[in-house]
Design a protein around this motif. Structure first.
Motif, PDB file in Angstrom:
ATOM      1  N   ARG A 232       0.936  -1.333  -0.078  1.00  0.00           N
ATOM      2  CA  ARG A 232       0.045   0.019   0.039  1.00  0.00           C
ATOM      3  C   ARG A 232       1.020   1.131  -0.020  1.00  0.00           C
ATOM      4  NH1 ARG A 232      -4.395  -0.055   4.323  1.00  0.00           N
ATOM      5  NH2 ARG A 232      -5.217  -1.642   3.202  1.00  0.00           N
ATOM      6  N   VAL A 233       0.610   2.089  -1.069  1.00  0.00           N
ATOM      7  CA  VAL A 233       1.340   3.260  -1.147  1.00  0.00           C
ATOM      8  C   VAL A 233       0.306   4.448  -1.049  1.00  0.00           C
ATOM      9  CG1 VAL A 233       2.684   4.527  -2.713  1.00  0.00           C
ATOM     10  CG2 VAL A 233       3.223   2.153  -2.473  1.00  0.00           C
ATOM     11  N   ASP A 234       0.791   5.445  -0.162  1.00  0.00           N
ATOM     12  CA  ASP A 234       0.048   6.738   0.013  1.00  0.00           C
ATOM     13  C   ASP A 234       0.783   7.614   0.793  1.00  0.00           C
ATOM     14  OD1 ASP A 234       0.010   5.906   2.733  1.00  0.00           O
ATOM     15  OD2 ASP A 234      -2.013   5.401   2.887  1.00  0.00           O
ATOM     16  N   PHE A 235       0.118   8.919   1.019  1.00  0.00           N
ATOM     17  CA  PHE A 235       1.215   9.903   1.460  1.00  0.00           C
ATOM     18  C   PHE A 235       1.662   9.600   2.992  1.00  0.00           C
ATOM     19  CE2 PHE A 235       2.136  13.979   3.679  1.00  0.00           C
ATOM     20  CZ  PHE A 235       2.749  14.457   2.493  1.00  0.00           C
ATOM     21  N   HIS A 236       0.944   8.529   3.788  1.00  0.00           N
ATOM     22  CA  HIS A 236       1.270   8.143   5.111  1.00  0.00           C
ATOM     23  C   HIS A 236       2.570   7.623   4.778  1.00  0.00           C
ATOM     24  CE1 HIS A 236       0.655   8.342   9.348  1.00  0.00           C
ATOM     25  NE2 HIS A 236       1.115   7.216   9.314  1.00  0.00           N
TER      26      HIS A 236
END
Length: 300
Positions: A232-236
């Protein structure tokens, strides 16, 4: 005189039964109402909307291929980047913008200034471990860029734990933010508005920032462009990457904990300091000294 019989009283349910029976006639008894008997076997529905009820899966064609049953044992983990991977991510933001412009994509109204600002935002999050909402709340008067100790101050009303935070800035990040303010002031002056003031927000974090991070990571080759993945890749993920980078640099765990503003160091090291399999194969082999018996002239 004989008494007249009283009229029989019927409940609303009893009164509705004849009306319902009139709507359930057989095809031979059907009237112009068009209703048929519920006891008669109805013809099977072949419309695509009811196909999942008959087959248990989505049909091909308009609704796409049949979907397999999701693996309930699959665990989705937020991906973290090493320092070299973080460089590739930030550089991919501008490279993807140029590639889309070369293909005749939609041009930005600011000639790519928002992309350059996003690159600064990436490095800011990668080195301070600020969350997206925390980055969006920073104003220019919260920054100290001109003195020998650049830092950013975050009020407790914007932090997760409710405490004020003062986090040092890396010198190259402070210089990049100063240049960003100069560019933005020049852009505002050309547009007819005044220069950037201290009360202005530093970053304009869009609502789709997580999707932009995924697109940049895919363009950099850090995640697959399509297909099933557990990463999972997001800003966090940038916040988690900062912890991984600080561990790679050999900083003390308490320094990393204070940077992330965690109350428990186990959260810092177990969750945010999680290493991947590539870290083991890169760091562990060759670190144990070779015993004398396996040295030159030893056991073959």
């Amino acid at each position: 005189m004989g008494s007249r019989p009283l009229p029989q009283l019927r409940s609303p349910f009893q009164a509705a039964v004849p009306a319902a029976r009139s709507l359930t006639k057989t095809p031979s008894q059907a009237t112009d109402t068009g209703f048929t008997s519920r006891t008669q076997p109805a013809a099977p529905c072949t419309c695509p909307w009811h196909a999942p009820l008959r087959t248990g899966k989505l049909p091909d064609g308009k609704f796409g291929p049949s979907l397999p049953c999701r693996d309930k044992h699959r665990v989705f983990r937020r991906l973290s980047f090493r320092y070299e991977e973080a460089e590739r991510l930030v550089e991919a933001a501008w490279a993807r913008f140029e590639a889309e412009r070369a293909r005749g994509g939609t041009a930005t109204h600011d000639h790519g200034e928002s992309v350059r600002d996003r690159q600064v935002l990436y490095w800011f999050a990668l080195t301070t471990e600020f969350r997206a909402k925390e980055c969006a709340s920073i104003r220019w008067d919260d920054l100290t860029l001109a003195h020998g100790k650049p830092a950013v101050r975050l009020a407790g009303q914007f932090t997760k734990n409710g405490d004020d935070a003062l986090v040092p800035l890396q010198p190259f990040v402070a210089e990049a933010m100063a240049r960003m303010r100069t560019r933005r002031s020049a852009h505002h002056m050309r547009a007819g508005s005044g220069p950037v003031v201290e009360s202005d927000l530093v970053f304009h974090v869009p609502d789709k920032i997580a999707r932009l991070v995924r697109k940049d990571a895919a363009f950099a080759g850090l995640i697959p462009l399509a297909g099933i993945t557990t990463r999972r890749v997001d800003f966090h993920a940038l916040r988690k990457s900062c912890a991984r980078i600080l561990i790679e640099l050999g900083l003390h765990p308490k320094v990393i904990q204070q940077t992330l503003r965690h109350s428990d160091i186990r959260l810092t090291m177990d969750l945010y300091g999680e290493l991947g399999e590539d870290d083991l194969f890169r760091e562990l082999p060759g670190r144990v000294p070779v015993p004398r018996m396996f040295g030159v002239g030893g056991v073959g």
